[in-house]
Design a protein around this motif. Structure first.
Motif, PDB file in Angstrom:
ATOM      1  N   GLU A  23       0.874  -1.169   0.000  1.00 45.21           N
ATOM      2  CA  GLU A  23       0.000   0.000   0.000  1.00 45.21           C
ATOM      3  C   GLU A  23       0.909   1.214   0.000  1.00 45.21           C
ATOM      4  O   GLU A  23       1.676   1.412   0.928  1.00 45.21           O
ATOM      5  N   THR A 174      -1.849  -2.864  -4.080  1.00 44.33           N
ATOM      6  CA  THR A 174      -1.694  -4.006  -4.987  1.00 44.33           C
ATOM      7  C   THR A 174      -2.624  -5.136  -4.574  1.00 44.33           C
ATOM      8  O   THR A 174      -3.092  -5.199  -3.438  1.00 44.33           O
ATOM      9  N   LYS A 175      -2.893  -6.033  -5.511  1.00 43.04           N
ATOM     10  CA  LYS A 175      -3.496  -7.313  -5.144  1.00 43.04           C
ATOM     11  C   LYS A 175      -2.389  -8.141  -4.505  1.00 43.04           C
ATOM     12  O   LYS A 175      -1.214  -7.772  -4.595  1.00 43.04           O
ATOM     13  N   PRO A 176      -2.710  -9.289  -3.884  1.00 42.24           N
ATOM     14  CA  PRO A 176      -1.633 -10.119  -3.346  1.00 42.24           C
ATOM     15  C   PRO A 176      -0.672 -10.511  -4.480  1.00 42.24           C
ATOM     16  O   PRO A 176      -1.103 -10.962  -5.532  1.00 42.24           O
ATOM     17  N   VAL A 220       2.925  -8.902   4.324  1.00 45.78           N
ATOM     18  CA  VAL A 220       3.508 -10.156   3.852  1.00 45.78           C
ATOM     19  C   VAL A 220       2.948 -11.312   4.665  1.00 45.78           C
ATOM     20  O   VAL A 220       2.610 -11.170   5.844  1.00 45.78           O
ATOM     21  N   SER A 221       2.795 -12.440   3.985  1.00 43.26           N
ATOM     22  CA  SER A 221       2.399 -13.676   4.671  1.00 43.26           C
ATOM     23  C   SER A 221       3.134 -14.819   3.986  1.00 43.26           C
ATOM     24  O   SER A 221       3.687 -14.647   2.904  1.00 43.26           O
ATOM     25  N   LEU A 230      -4.238 -18.329   1.274  1.00 44.11           N
ATOM     26  CA  LEU A 230      -3.308 -17.319   1.765  1.00 44.11           C
ATOM     27  C   LEU A 230      -3.077 -17.486   3.265  1.00 44.11           C
ATOM     28  O   LEU A 230      -3.979 -17.846   4.002  1.00 44.11           O
ATOM     29  N   GLY A 231      -1.856 -17.205   3.688  1.00 41.57           N
ATOM     30  CA  GLY A 231      -1.534 -17.258   5.108  1.00 41.57           C
ATOM     31  C   GLY A 231      -1.957 -15.974   5.816  1.00 41.57           C
ATOM     32  O   GLY A 231      -2.501 -15.061   5.204  1.00 41.57           O
ATOM     33  N   ARG A 233      -1.300 -12.441   7.436  1.00 43.66           N
ATOM     34  CA  ARG A 233      -0.314 -11.411   7.088  1.00 43.66           C
ATOM     35  C   ARG A 233      -0.035 -10.465   8.244  1.00 43.66           C
ATOM     36  O   ARG A 233      -0.858 -10.296   9.139  1.00 43.66           O
ATOM     37  N   GLU A 235       1.414  -6.288   8.620  1.00 44.59           N
ATOM     38  CA  GLU A 235       1.545  -5.068   7.823  1.00 44.59           C
ATOM     39  C   GLU A 235       2.557  -4.162   8.506  1.00 44.59           C
ATOM     40  O   GLU A 235       2.305  -3.669   9.598  1.00 44.59           O
TER      41      GLU A 235
END
Ligand code: ADP
Ligand code: MG
Ligand code: ZN
Length: 497
Positions: A23, A174-176, A220-221, A230-231, A233, A235
């Motif tokens: 972001e 962004t998207k993942p 991040v994850s 998805l794990g 995350r 920030e």
């Protein structure tokens, strides 16, 4: 013990895939604020650039800044986004001293730009960064915490400056991002660097990361290799340099890797990065969207940009930085290796500016990648921080091209330019550094040198012409490098023939 010691960075990728999400907040460089006419000028006395609208006083009504909308659309177009035919502002409600309105006017479910992408290069590989949205919002005021720490913890008291409240921001989300594997931190860095260059080219922001006009939150994850899910995350907030983005992600990947490898669970939270220890620590646990009670801003009508206007703006979008780089490479005629070195030294912009000022690309490259890069490295500064401008380098080369000075004197002139505020031409003039072409003056030295080196002179008379170099060298040395070398050769040969 640091997490890099607990978990080797490379080892994480045996079992896990990183997913990142970035972001980025960009402060626009409009003259006035997002919803009122207050100035956005940086550095004024606190509270001198505020009004009932940006302070949220009862009865005040916001008006959208058209220039900010134009900047947002141009940015969206440059990010290959769709531009919404209708978009809305929303209130993001929260209570905090930096926001006297008790809500931030932002966009929520109807952002102005959505579904874009950019391609960035890392290690010669191209990675596509999918962009979810780019929306408009306003900045909050600035808190100053007084006390020994400079942070809120341990402060004696805090002061507020609302001049920044209401300054236009764009948030690009962004998207993942997947499939980056162990290059995830570098990809994140390359993406934000790309945005910085792009925004500068578009002219919509000053993009000074160190002054906070471009800030990044890095999510991040980790997910088990081969998994679809998805794990959890974390920030890391407010990263304000490209290096810290890369470092913070590297650290978080190791930290989460160590937790997961020992059977633990990552906690969803915001974290802070610390430059000194190159590590992150937990902030507050993450609030959810519903905590903000988003609802459509009732005081603003939906934003419906005219399609024709959008198409006009599309025509003003510069080529992506990478394309312009490629063009520069072709038009400058640099070899692959020369070009790689230039990119690695971050010398493209200064070389381009020098070429624009009238210097040949090879000459511009020679100065910036040679003598000037050497000086920059000695002083540990970047090329654009050296106290010499592209215009001055162009002027220096012009003095060489016109025969007024030679390369050797030019180096001396560079010394002087770096240490004073005189221009190359002024220095050559005031210090009498012009090349000496006057025949009389040259001959008197040439004759002396021939007399002193009669053995060498004899060899030349007998046809060993190469030996002339030694004599030229001596003339140059006696004349502090200011003699016109070609003319000196001519005079020696005519004396000895
Ligand atoms: P928030 O308001 O909580 O910050 P956003 O949706 O605005 O959430 O942004 C979250 C960012 O994190 C986006 O870039 C998104 O793509 C990314 N993201 C979402 N889920 C994950 C995940 N599991 N791992 C890594 N990044 C994620
Ligand atoms: Mg966020
Ligand atoms: Zn105002």
């Amino acid at each position: 013990m640091t997490y890099e010691e607990l978990m080797d960075y490379e080892q994480v990728f045996h079992d896990y895939e990183p997913v990142i999400g970035l972001e980025v907040h960009v402060e626009l460089n409009t003259k006035s604020k997002m919803f009122c006419g207050c100035s956005t000028q940086f550095g004024a006395e606190p509270q001198t650039q505020t009004c009932p609208v940006c302070l949220g006083l009862p009865g005040s009504l916001p008006v959208v800044n058209a220039q900010a909308v134009e900047s947002a659309i141009r940015m969206g177009l440059a990010l290959n986004c769709s531009i919404a035919s209708s978009s809305r502002f929303a209130r993001k409600n929260y209570f905090y001293p930096d926001m006297t309105k008790n809500f931030q006017t932002s966009q929520y479910d109807e952002p102005i730009c959505f579904d874009g992408y950019v391609d960035v290069d890392v290690d010669g590989l191209s990675f596509r960064i999918p962009i979810e949205r780019a929306h408009m919002e306003e900045d909050a005021g600035k808190s100053v915490h007084r006390g020994t720490t400079g942070r809120i913890h341990g402060a004696d008291y805090s002061l507020m400056d609302y001049n920044r409240a209401g300054v236009p921001l764009i948030e690009i989300v962004t998207k993942p991002i997947m499939g980056t594997s162990d290059r995830a931190p570098q990809v994140a860095r390359a993406y934000v660097g790309y945005l910085r260059d792009l925004l500068r080219d578009l002219g919509v922001s000053d993009v000074r990361m160190e002054q906070g006009s471009l800030r990044c939150d890095a999510n991040v994850s980790l997910m088990p290799s081969g998994s679809e899910e998805l794990g959890i995350r974390t920030e890391t907030k407010n990263l304000n340099s490209l290096r810290s983005i890369e470092k913070a992600l590297r650290y978080e990947i190791c930290r989460q890797g160590a937790i997961l490898a020992s059977g633990g669970k990552v906690k969803q939270e915001t974290r802070h990065f610390h430059e000194e220890s190159q590590s992150t620590s937990p902030g507050r646990s993450k609030e959810m969207a519903e905590d903000y009670r988003y609802f459509p801003e009732p005081d603003l009508v939906p934003l419906c940009p005219d399609r024709q206007w959008v198409e006009q703006l599309r025509a003003t979008i510069p080529d992506p930085p990478a394309v312009r780089l490629g063009q520069a490479k072709t038009t400058w005629g640099f070899s692959d290796e020369q070009f790689r070195d230039v990119v690695a030294a971050d010398a493209l912009a200064v070389i381009a500016a020098t070429v624009n000022a009238g210097t040949s690309p090879q000459a511009a490259r020679k100065w910036w990648m040679g003598e000037l890069l050497r000086r920059a490295n000695l002083d540990s500064v970047s090329l654009d921080e050296l106290p010499i401008t592209a215009g001055e380098v162009a002027e220096l080369q012009q003095l060489i091209d016109s025969g007024e000075i030679n390369d050797k004197v030019a180096r001396q002139v560079i010394d002087e330019v770096l240490g004073s505020d005189q221009s190359p031409a002024e220095i050559v003039e005031s210090q009498g550094l012009c090349v000496i072409t006057d025949t009389e003056a040259l001959l008197s030295v040439v004759d002396q040198v021939i007399e002193k080196n009669s053995d060498v002179a004899e060899k030349i008379r007998q046809g060993k012409v190469q030996a002339v170099g030694a004599l030229i060298g001596q003339v140059m040395a006696q004349m502090s490098g200011q003699a016109d070398a070609a003319k000196v050769r001519e005079l020696i040969m005519s004396r000895l023939s």
